[in-house]
Design a protein around this motif. Structure first.
Motif, mmCIF file in Angstrom:
data_model
loop_
_atom_site.group_PDB
_atom_site.id
_atom_site.type_symbol
_atom_site.label_atom_id
_atom_site.label_comp_id
_atom_site.label_asym_id
_atom_site.label_seq_id
_atom_site.Cartn_x
_atom_site.Cartn_y
_atom_site.Cartn_z
ATOM 1 N N LEU A 357 0.824 -1.208 0.000
ATOM 2 C CA LEU A 357 0.000 0.000 0.000
ATOM 3 C C LEU A 357 0.861 1.261 0.000
ATOM 4 C CD1 LEU A 357 -2.733 -1.200 2.519
ATOM 5 C CD2 LEU A 357 -3.106 -0.674 0.101
ATOM 6 N N CYS A 358 1.952 1.250 0.781
ATOM 7 C CA CYS A 358 2.862 2.400 0.778
ATOM 8 C C CYS A 358 3.504 2.585 -0.589
ATOM 9 C CB CYS A 358 3.939 2.208 1.833
ATOM 10 S SG CYS A 358 3.383 2.468 3.533
ATOM 11 N N ASN A 359 3.966 1.480 -1.166
ATOM 12 C CA ASN A 359 4.567 1.567 -2.497
ATOM 13 C C ASN A 359 3.582 2.145 -3.499
ATOM 14 O OD1 ASN A 359 6.685 0.233 -1.275
ATOM 15 N ND2 ASN A 359 6.426 -1.673 -2.411
ATOM 16 N N ALA A 360 2.339 1.640 -3.459
ATOM 17 C CA ALA A 360 1.328 2.070 -4.426
ATOM 18 C C ALA A 360 0.999 3.544 -4.253
ATOM 19 C CB ALA A 360 0.070 1.216 -4.271
ATOM 20 N N ALA A 361 0.850 4.000 -3.018
ATOM 21 C CA ALA A 361 0.555 5.419 -2.789
ATOM 22 C C ALA A 361 1.685 6.296 -3.318
ATOM 23 C CB ALA A 361 0.329 5.664 -1.299
ATOM 24 N N SER A 362 2.925 5.884 -3.058
ATOM 25 C CA SER A 362 4.070 6.657 -3.528
ATOM 26 C C SER A 362 4.127 6.685 -5.047
ATOM 27 C CB SER A 362 5.358 6.058 -2.956
ATOM 28 O OG SER A 362 6.479 6.804 -3.344
ATOM 29 N N LEU A 363 3.878 5.537 -5.690
ATOM 30 C CA LEU A 363 3.887 5.492 -7.154
ATOM 31 C C LEU A 363 2.774 6.353 -7.741
ATOM 32 C CD1 LEU A 363 5.017 4.203 -9.781
ATOM 33 C CD2 LEU A 363 3.284 2.432 -9.502
ATOM 34 N N LEU A 364 1.568 6.251 -7.188
ATOM 35 C CA LEU A 364 0.435 7.023 -7.709
ATOM 36 C C LEU A 364 0.684 8.520 -7.567
ATOM 37 C CD1 LEU A 364 -2.494 4.800 -6.385
ATOM 38 C CD2 LEU A 364 -1.857 5.140 -8.783
ATOM 39 N N ASP A 365 1.333 8.924 -6.486
ATOM 40 C CA ASP A 365 1.643 10.352 -6.309
ATOM 41 C C ASP A 365 2.591 10.861 -7.394
ATOM 42 O OD1 ASP A 365 0.063 10.652 -4.078
ATOM 43 O OD2 ASP A 365 1.691 10.356 -2.646
ATOM 44 N N ARG A 366 3.432 9.978 -7.956
ATOM 45 C CA ARG A 366 4.403 10.366 -8.973
ATOM 46 C C ARG A 366 3.921 10.100 -10.392
ATOM 47 N NH1 ARG A 366 6.948 8.903 -4.453
ATOM 48 N NH2 ARG A 366 9.028 9.713 -3.955
ATOM 49 N N LEU A 367 2.815 9.401 -10.542
ATOM 50 C CA LEU A 367 2.464 8.820 -11.838
ATOM 51 C C LEU A 367 2.284 9.851 -12.942
ATOM 52 C CD1 LEU A 367 1.928 6.020 -13.069
ATOM 53 C CD2 LEU A 367 -0.492 6.358 -12.612
ATOM 54 N N GLU A 368 1.625 10.956 -12.639
ATOM 55 C CA GLU A 368 1.350 11.944 -13.687
ATOM 56 C C GLU A 368 2.647 12.512 -14.266
ATOM 57 O OE1 GLU A 368 -1.846 15.563 -14.472
ATOM 58 O OE2 GLU A 368 -1.381 14.950 -12.425
ATOM 59 N N SER A 369 3.695 12.596 -13.439
ATOM 60 C CA SER A 369 4.969 13.143 -13.917
ATOM 61 C C SER A 369 5.723 12.169 -14.806
ATOM 62 C CB SER A 369 5.853 13.518 -12.719
ATOM 63 O OG SER A 369 6.288 12.353 -12.025
ATOM 64 N N LEU A 370 5.263 10.913 -14.897
ATOM 65 C CA LEU A 370 5.969 9.897 -15.669
ATOM 66 C C LEU A 370 5.511 9.824 -17.132
ATOM 67 C CD1 LEU A 370 6.014 6.990 -13.046
ATOM 68 C CD2 LEU A 370 7.836 8.628 -13.559
ATOM 69 N N ARG A 371 4.515 10.640 -17.522
ATOM 70 C CA ARG A 371 4.015 10.550 -18.894
ATOM 71 C C ARG A 371 5.121 10.860 -19.910
ATOM 72 N NH1 ARG A 371 0.076 13.821 -18.593
ATOM 73 N NH2 ARG A 371 -1.366 12.235 -17.830
ATOM 74 N N ALA A 372 5.981 11.811 -19.589
ATOM 75 C CA ALA A 372 7.090 12.130 -20.503
ATOM 76 C C ALA A 372 8.023 10.937 -20.655
ATOM 77 C CB ALA A 372 7.856 13.347 -19.998
ATOM 78 N N ASP A 373 8.216 10.173 -19.587
ATOM 79 C CA ASP A 373 9.070 8.982 -19.671
ATOM 80 C C ASP A 373 8.428 7.927 -20.567
ATOM 81 O OD1 ASP A 373 11.286 9.420 -17.481
ATOM 82 O OD2 ASP A 373 9.393 10.061 -16.589
ATOM 83 N N VAL A 374 7.105 7.755 -20.440
ATOM 84 C CA VAL A 374 6.396 6.797 -21.291
ATOM 85 C C VAL A 374 6.541 7.187 -22.756
ATOM 86 C CG1 VAL A 374 4.111 5.878 -21.882
ATOM 87 C CG2 VAL A 374 4.772 6.129 -19.481
ATOM 88 N N ARG A 375 6.492 8.464 -23.040
ATOM 89 C CA ARG A 375 6.624 8.908 -24.429
ATOM 90 C C ARG A 375 8.055 8.737 -24.940
ATOM 91 N NH1 ARG A 375 2.242 13.846 -23.921
ATOM 92 N NH2 ARG A 375 0.437 12.498 -24.322
ATOM 93 N N ARG A 376 9.025 8.820 -24.051
ATOM 94 C CA ARG A 376 10.403 8.525 -24.463
ATOM 95 C C ARG A 376 10.556 7.049 -24.792
ATOM 96 N NH1 ARG A 376 11.871 12.987 -21.121
ATOM 97 N NH2 ARG A 376 11.632 11.787 -19.202
ATOM 98 N N VAL A 377 9.859 6.187 -24.037
ATOM 99 C CA VAL A 377 9.856 4.760 -24.364
ATOM 100 C C VAL A 377 9.263 4.547 -25.757
ATOM 101 C CG1 VAL A 377 8.805 2.528 -23.798
ATOM 102 C CG2 VAL A 377 9.798 3.928 -21.986
#
Length: 487
Positions: A357-377
């Motif tokens: 649950l801690c891992n998931a909360a931390s990931l979800l808090d960062r998720l929106e900022s990862l869209r640029a990384d997905v587009r680099r992939v």
């Protein structure tokens, strides 16, 4: 009272490795498992006994981040575990690391729910009538989704009656978990073992169902008409229609055409059927599509699908072994509460892991900022796969979006595609690259969002070269191939 434990000597690594391969009845046949992994660094896995690291492109959407980014996701849960360990050593009250569901819930559940809410479709946030069931892996999440969807859309119905509408409609090409117990795949035990799954599948926009020389418009129009015929015939038996907005292994990461999928969802809901979107593979932003009012976490939001329930997979737990998945009922929580009901698909430790649950909360808090990384992939993967499709003369069909891609050997015979798959595995092993091989004949790629783009580009290029060598050796004629896309 302190108990003194007698610790057995550790087994040697060599003995453990041979034991594991011979006795672990897991994904592969006994004795055929991959070697033990000594270390991981992003996409580079060091196998025991191998001189060089293998570049792993697969993993079936099980990991999102690596390295320092993953360490940040894991930090809060790791610190809780450290505090608990020290308290336990001193014989003091300790923060629980998990709780049996009959005795309570972990306090980290509040943080997880707060982190999840902004990622729901904006309409679901506005109506604020949602709830979530938590599981450990994707197939159980799908079962929970079906469970909640039927309860909410058929209040008061006798679901044990012979004529009850409890059947689940699955697509002709779909996979929602282990084939023996889950909706979708048909082996080894087939539909008889799956309880509620309807034995007849609805038509989907898979290359296996396309007619030769059929345009996209004609193909989609035919499928929509056939779907209406399907519902006309079986609607009285159905409670739920199950969709994968972007397939995983069953069609090698092929996305649905959004307009066609919206038409299917709209037709099912017009008839009062519940709709579940299974986003175990493509959710958590892996699809890479633009948001539509929220954060773009789910294709459900980006494509304005408006299902009753959406699922998410185990990578929400960070991909580090702390398993978590779930099903989000987007509307109807108040109806369940008023009827004193809940999701019956649950178990004694569902959603009880503090680390997960801690891992998931931390990931979800960062998720929106990862869209640029997905587009680099996507920028690293797409050109090589486009070139593979062209250079193979259409003998490898490639498709995908964001950080979810795949390739299908295009021979119309599954037997021929299977032979090609065996050859591809051998060539990939020699090249030091490991995609996720799919049973229909081909591969799936689910890189971490922060994989090094240059390393990823090189690895996908090596994979493409392996595919070209396979199709050259197979010597398929154009007449052997599946129908090609025609504008």
């Amino acid at each position: 009272m302190r108990i003194t434990f007698r610790v057995r000597p550790r087994r040697t690594l060599a003995r453990f490795s041979s034991d594991a391969r011979a006795r672990f009845a897991g994904r592969y046949a006994l004795g055929k498992h991959m070697p033990a992994v000594e270390t991981k660094q992003g996409m580079r896995f060091a196998w025991r006994g191998e001189d060089r690291a293998v570049r792993v492109l697969g993993g079936a959407s099980s990991e999102i981040l690596g390295g320092a980014n993953l360490a940040e996701v894991l930090r809060d849960g790791f610190e809780i575990e450290q505090r608990a360990f020290r308290a336990l050593e001193r014989g003091e009250p300790a923060e629980p690391l998990s709780i049996h569901t009959s005795a309570g819930v972990p306090k980290s559940l509040d943080d997880f729910l707060a982190a999840l809410r902004p990622h729901l479709p904006s309409w679901a946030q506005a109506e604020d009538d949602w709830c979530v069931n938590l599981q450990a892996e994707g197939s159980s999440a799908v079962h929970a989704a079906i469970d909640m969807a039927i309860q909410v859309t058929q209040p008061g119905a006798d679901l044990t009656a012979p004529a009850a509408r409890t059947r689940v409609a699955c697509g002709a090409s779909s996979y929602h978990g282990p084939a023996s117990t889950s909706p979708g795949g048909g082996i080894p035990l087939g539909a008889a073992a799956k309880g509620l799954t309807h034995p007849v599948r609805y038509p989907v926009p898979s290359p296996f169902l396309r007619f030769r020389d059929e345009s996209d418009d004609a193909f989609h129009a035919r499928l929509r008409a056939e779907f209406i015929e399907y519902l006309d015939a079986y609607e009285h038996e159905l409670g739920v229609v199950l969709f994968e907005p972007q397939w995983g292994s069953s069609v090698a990461s092929t996305p649905w055409p959004p307009q066609l999928l919206r038409a299917y969802v709209t037709e099912a809901k017009r008839r009062g059927l519940a709709v579940v979107c299974d986003e175990v593979m493509c959710g958590l932003g892996r699809h890479g599509q633009d948001p539509r009012g929220a954060t773009g976490c789910f294709l459900t939001e980006c494509w304005d699908l408006r299902p009753d329930v959406v699922t998410f997979g185990k990578s929400v737990g960070g991909g580090a072994g702390h398993l978590l998945s779930g099903a989000i009922l987007l509307k109807g929580a108040s109806a369940l509460a008023a009827a004193s009901q809940t999701a019956y698909q649950s178990h004694t430790y569902a959603g009880s892991s503090v680390r997960a649950l801690c891992n998931a909360a931390s990931l979800l808090d960062r998720l929106e900022s990862l869209r640029a990384d997905v587009r680099r992939v996507e920028a690293a993967v797409k050109p090589a796969l486009d070139a593979l499709r062209e250079e193979s003369g259409g003998r490898v069909l490639t498709q995908g979006q964001g950080a979810l891609w795949g390739g299908l050997f295009a021979h119309s015979s599954l037997a021929e595609r299977s032979v090609a798959n065996v050859a591809l595995k051998e060539k990939c092993a020699a090249a030091g690259v490991l995609p996720y091989f799919v049973p229909v004949g081909g591969f799936m790629l689910t890189p971490r969002y922060d994989d090094d783009p240059e390393l990823l580009r090189a690895a996908v290029g090596d994979l493409a070269q392996c595919c070209l060598e396979v199709v050259e050796e197979m010597k398929w004629s154009d007449g052997d191939l599946l129908p090609r896309v025609r504008a």
